[in-house]
Scaffold this active site. Sequence first.
Site, PDB file in Angstrom:
ATOM      1  N   GLN A   1      -0.739   7.426   6.675  1.00 60.56           N
ATOM      2  CA  GLN A   1      -1.374   6.258   6.072  1.00 60.56           C
ATOM      3  C   GLN A   1      -1.283   5.079   7.028  1.00 60.56           C
ATOM      4  O   GLN A   1      -0.266   4.899   7.684  1.00 60.56           O
ATOM      5  CB  GLN A   1      -0.667   5.893   4.772  1.00 60.56           C
TER       6      GLN A   1
ATOM      7  N   ASP B   1      -0.441   2.230   6.546  1.00 61.26           N
ATOM      8  CA  ASP B   1       0.192   1.599   5.402  1.00 61.26           C
ATOM      9  C   ASP B   1       0.755   0.223   5.752  1.00 61.26           C
ATOM     10  O   ASP B   1       1.126  -0.026   6.897  1.00 61.26           O
ATOM     11  CB  ASP B   1       1.351   2.503   4.948  1.00 61.26           C
TER      12      ASP B   1
ATOM     13  N   HIS C   1       3.000  -3.065   3.457  1.00 64.10           N
ATOM     14  CA  HIS C   1       3.425  -3.660   2.192  1.00 64.10           C
ATOM     15  C   HIS C   1       3.677  -5.131   2.397  1.00 64.10           C
ATOM     16  O   HIS C   1       4.375  -5.514   3.321  1.00 64.10           O
ATOM     17  CB  HIS C   1       4.669  -2.942   1.667  1.00 64.10           C
TER      18      HIS C   1
ATOM     19  N   LYS D   1      -5.903  -3.498  -9.116  1.00 64.95           N
ATOM     20  CA  LYS D   1      -6.219  -3.130  -7.735  1.00 64.95           C
ATOM     21  C   LYS D   1      -7.681  -3.353  -7.412  1.00 64.95           C
ATOM     22  O   LYS D   1      -8.514  -3.512  -8.306  1.00 64.95           O
ATOM     23  CB  LYS D   1      -5.838  -1.691  -7.453  1.00 64.95           C
TER      24      LYS D   1
ATOM     25  N   HIS E   1       0.385  -3.155  -1.935  1.00 67.63           N
ATOM     26  CA  HIS E   1       0.214  -1.987  -1.065  1.00 67.63           C
ATOM     27  C   HIS E   1      -1.218  -2.056  -0.552  1.00 67.63           C
ATOM     28  O   HIS E   1      -2.130  -2.318  -1.333  1.00 67.63           O
ATOM     29  CB  HIS E   1       0.311  -0.663  -1.816  1.00 67.63           C
TER      30      HIS E   1
END
Length: 574
Positions: free
Chosen positions: A385, A387, A389, A473, A519
Site C-alpha cells: 500500500q 499508505d 496515516h 470516507k 488513512h
Amino acid sequence: MVKITFPDNNVREFPKGINGIDIAKSLSNSLAKEIVAIEVNGETWDATRPINENATIKLFKFQDEEGKHAFWHSSAHIMAEAIEFFYPGVKLAIGPTIDNGFYYDIDLPEGKSISDNDFPKIEKKMLELARQKNQFIRTEKSKTDALSYFKEKDDEYKIELISELEDGTITFYEQGNFTDLCRGPHLPNTSLVKAIKLLKIAGAYWRGDENRKQLTRVYGISFPKQKLLEEYLLLLEEAKKRDHRKIGKELELFTFSKRVGQGLPLWLPKGAMLRERLENFLKKVQKEHGYEPVITPHIGQKELYVTSGHYAKYGEDSFQPIQTPNEGEEFLLKPMNCPHHCEIYKSKPHSYKDLPIRYAEFGTVYRYEQSGELHGLTRVRSFTQDDAHIFCRPDQLKEEFLKVIDIVLYIFKTLDFENFETQISLRDQDDHSKYIGSDDNWEKAESAILEAVKEKGMNAEIEYGEAAFYGPKLDFIVKDAIGRKWQLGTIQVDYNLPERFELEYVGSDDKKHRPVMIHRAPFGSMERFVAVLIEHTAGKFPLWLTPEQAVILPISEKYNDYAKKVSNILNNYD
Ligand SMILES: [Zn+2]
Ligand SMILES: [Zn+2]
C-alpha cells in the site's frame, strides 16, 4: 386509494393494488415499456407486484443498477429453464447477478457435460423462451411446501438453502416451465430480454467450500437491445487486448511462480523499475506536503491486532499466526499498516502544536484471498500500500482532507486519468447508534469532507449509511480509456484506532485529547495501481515511467567506450 410519492416528491393517488408498470403507463406508454423493476419504500420489487399501501417509489430502467440486477437475474432464470430443457435432471444451486451479467451454478446429471460448443444452442433456446413473453409469477410458499417441491425434484441444493430460511419468508418465481426458489425481483415478462450471450464456464465449489461438490458455473450476459450486446462484446475484445496479465508478461513487468505461491507477485526488473518510479514520484509529492517516512516490520504480535480489532476482522479467514519456539508467542503477517503507525505515534508525547503528524510508508500487507478470487495484480495475497496515516486535531480535518485531495488530483492529472468520480460515505441519517465517536466529531468530519469536496469543485455521490462504523470516507473511482470503472484511492477518517490505542495529545487547555486519524492511499496499492495503469494505457506508459527510455547503439566497435559513457550519464540522470 393509495398515495404514491415520486422521487421529485410529487404525490399522486392511485387505486389500491396498482403496480409499477401501470404507474409508468400513467406517465407515458413508452416509459412503461422500459420499466424493469420498481423501488417501493426502499425495497426493490417486481414492477408487476401490487402496491396496497401508501408508498414512496422509484421506477427502474435497464440503465439503473437495480434495473440491471432484475434484468440479469431474470436472464439467469431463463438460462436455467433452457439448461433444464437440454439436460433433464440437472440440479440447480444458485444463480445470482454479478457486475456484468449473471451465472448459474449447476450440477449436471451423471455422464453429462457442458462446453462452449453448447452455448449457441442454449442461447437460441433462451431467446425462443424469452420471445414467449412468459410472466415471472411470484408466489409465497410455506417452508413445508417449498421443501416438498424440491424433494420431489430431488434438488439437494435448494433443499439445503430452504432449510436455512425462516418460514414465512420463502417465495418462488415461475416463468414458462421453470420454477425457482427466489427472492426476486424479476422482469414483468421474459420478452424484454432481446440479446443473450453465454460467456464462459468455470468450476465452483458448492457454497465456496473446497470440501463440497464442485459444480459447473455458466456465465452469461443479456441486454434489452442487440446493439448493447454488440457494444459490450467489443468492449470485452478491447479489454482482452489490455489485460494487464497479458501485457505484464509481454513487457516482462511481473510474474507468478507456483513454487513461491499463488497470489504472490514477483516483480521483474522492468516492473520493479516502473514501480520504483511511481514510488519516487509519490514520495516527492508527499515530502512537499509534509509527510515523514516511517518503516515498520512485516509482522507484529497477535496482541497488536487484537488491540486494533484487525484480528477479529482478518484472523480467522486469513494467514494463521506464526509460532515461535517460545510457547504462547504468536505473530501475524500484517494485514494493515495502521497498528504499527499508531505505536510510532505513541512512542513519544505530543502537543497540539505538533499536529498534524503524517507518517508515510510503502508498507506490504498480507491477506488470504481464496484461490478462486485471485486475479493478476488486482487480487493478490501480498500487496504494497502507498499508505500514510495522518494524526490531527478535529479542527484540522478539513485542511488535511483538502491536502490529500490535492495529492490525489495531482496523481490523476500526471497519469492522465481525466475521468473520475468521487463517492462520499456518510452515516445513516436516522440511526447514529452504530457509530463510534461523538456526534459532534462526526458532524465536524462529515461537513469537513463535504466542504472540501465542494471547494475542489468535484461532483460527489453522497451515500448515506455507507460509512464504516469508525468514520466517514471519500472514495475515488477512475474511468479508464475504454470506460471501465476502477476504485482507486480512499481517504478514510477513523475515530476507532485512536480510541483503541489510547492515542493522545496535550491541547492548548493543558488537557489530554484524542487525535483524529486519517488513512489514505492515493494509488490504493502498487499492485492494483500498476494493473489499472496497464489496462488504461494498454502498456503505453508516459515516457517518464517507461522502463526502457533510451537505447544506445554504437555504429562501430570503436565507439563502444563512448556509448558506455553516454549510457552511464543517462543512468545517473533523473
Ligand atoms: Zn432467482
Ligand atoms: Zn490505515
